[in-house]
Structure formats: structure tokens, C-alpha cells
Scaffold this motif. Structure first.
Motif, PDB file in Angstrom:
ATOM      1  N   SER A  36      53.584  48.363  25.640  1.00  0.00           N
ATOM      2  CA  SER A  36      54.384  48.756  26.899  1.00  0.00           C
ATOM      3  C   SER A  36      54.493  50.304  26.674  1.00  0.00           C
ATOM      4  O   SER A  36      55.066  50.913  25.787  1.00  0.00           O
ATOM      5  CB  SER A  36      55.911  47.958  26.981  1.00  0.00           C
ATOM      6  OG  SER A  36      56.697  48.807  27.838  1.00  0.00           O
ATOM      7  N   LYS A  55      54.296  51.918  17.696  1.00  0.00           N
ATOM      8  CA  LYS A  55      55.469  51.256  18.610  1.00  0.00           C
ATOM      9  C   LYS A  55      54.542  50.763  19.879  1.00  0.00           C
ATOM     10  O   LYS A  55      54.696  49.729  20.250  1.00  0.00           O
ATOM     11  CB  LYS A  55      56.681  52.440  19.042  1.00  0.00           C
ATOM     12  CG  LYS A  55      57.581  51.465  19.704  1.00  0.00           C
ATOM     13  CD  LYS A  55      58.620  52.432  20.488  1.00  0.00           C
ATOM     14  CE  LYS A  55      59.488  51.741  21.241  1.00  0.00           C
ATOM     15  NZ  LYS A  55      60.537  51.059  20.637  1.00  0.00           N
ATOM     16  N   ASP A 102      60.637  52.268  25.847  1.00  0.00           N
ATOM     17  CA  ASP A 102      59.210  52.470  24.967  1.00  0.00           C
ATOM     18  C   ASP A 102      59.275  53.794  24.174  1.00  0.00           C
ATOM     19  O   ASP A 102      58.103  53.944  23.655  1.00  0.00           O
ATOM     20  CB  ASP A 102      58.489  52.562  26.179  1.00  0.00           C
ATOM     21  CG  ASP A 102      58.007  51.291  27.117  1.00  0.00           C
ATOM     22  OD1 ASP A 102      58.630  50.449  26.511  1.00  0.00           O
ATOM     23  OD2 ASP A 102      57.721  51.119  28.066  1.00  0.00           O
ATOM     24  N   THR A 157      54.030  47.107  20.993  1.00  0.00           N
ATOM     25  CA  THR A 157      54.755  46.451  22.229  1.00  0.00           C
ATOM     26  C   THR A 157      53.791  46.361  23.411  1.00  0.00           C
ATOM     27  O   THR A 157      54.177  45.612  24.330  1.00  0.00           O
ATOM     28  CB  THR A 157      55.994  47.319  22.546  1.00  0.00           C
ATOM     29  OG1 THR A 157      55.570  48.812  22.997  1.00  0.00           O
ATOM     30  CG2 THR A 157      57.074  47.441  21.508  1.00  0.00           C
TER      31      THR A 157
END
Lengths: 85, 85
Positions: B31, B25, A34, B29
Motif C-alpha cells: 500500500s 513497509k 503508509d 503492506t
């Protein structure tokens, strides 16, 4: 020591030591999926330039804070490559 | 503009915009498990103190860089709570 100086030093200390929990977490979980490679690449480059800037203007707090931050951020960047899924 | 000033401004810009790829990001995602809550809590507190410090000493670059960094880091901290597993 003046309040403003103390405030600045506290701010510098916090934004530097903040990366310690991330280093510990990533080292323990061995998972860095992540974390953004782009973030740590740009951040490490920026901190390196801060360090060079500190050396050129001869500012000890800027040199000290950015040396520690660079070591921590480079460790996270290394983990990002090392713990690739 | 002197080389040293340009170096400092470049360093400040890089350590500020570095958080943009992490925001993108994590948003994509959904996440944030590998992100350290401790890191972003301490970091946001530190950047807030930097911002107050900048306001008190009346330094526009410190105010500008830390305002942007605070918004980005708070967004990541929000994602950390929002995208909890």
C-alpha cells in the motif's frame, strides 16, 4: 556562477522542497498509515546531525537546506503521530 | 578520525538508510496511497543531480551516499506506481 555550483544548489533545493508535496498531501488526506515511522524517525535524526555538522563547519548552504528539511520532515513525523488510525 | 568528520558521516549514513524501513513497509503492506508521488519524483531527481554533482567533483562519500539513496528512493517510486489503488 559555475555549472557545478549551480548543479549542487539545484540538487540541494530539490531534495529539500521534495518534502513539501508530502506535507500538503498528508495534511489534506489526514492519512499517514503508509508512511514509515522508522523512516521519518531516522531521517529527522540524520537531518538534525547534518544541521549540527553545518553549524560546526560554518557552511551556510548546509545549514539552510537542513533547517528547511528538518522543519518539513518533523511536520510529517508529527502528522504520522497525529493522524494515527 | 575527527569528531566533525564522524558527525558528517553519521548524518549521511542516517539520511541514506532512513529509506530502508519505508521500502520494507511498502513492500510488506503493498500500500503506497499515502506516499506523495510529487515528493518521490522531485526527491529522485534531486538525488540524481547530487550523484552527478558528486561524480563531477570526484567526491566518493557524495557518490556513495547518493547512489544508495537513489536506489532506495527509486524503489519507493516504483512501488508507488506498482501498488496503485
Amino acid at each position: 556562477m559555475s555549472f557545478i555550483l549551480l548543479l549542487g544548489l539545484t540538487a540541494a533545493t530539490l531534495t529539500t522542497i521534495a518534502f513539501i508535496p508530502q506535507v500538503i498531501k498528508t495534511w489534506k488526506t489526514k492519512s499517514a498509515d503508509d508512511l514509515s515511522l522508522g523512516m521519518y524517525s531516522i531521517f529527522c535524526t540524520g537531518v538534525l546531525l547534518w544541521l549540527i555538522y553545518g553549524i560546526l563547519i560554518g557552511d551556510i548552504p548546509v545549514i539552510a537546506a537542513n533547517t528547511v528539511t528538518l522543519i518539513l520532515a518533523l511536520t510529517i513525523l508529527f502528522f504520522k503521530f497525529f493522524y494515527k488510525e
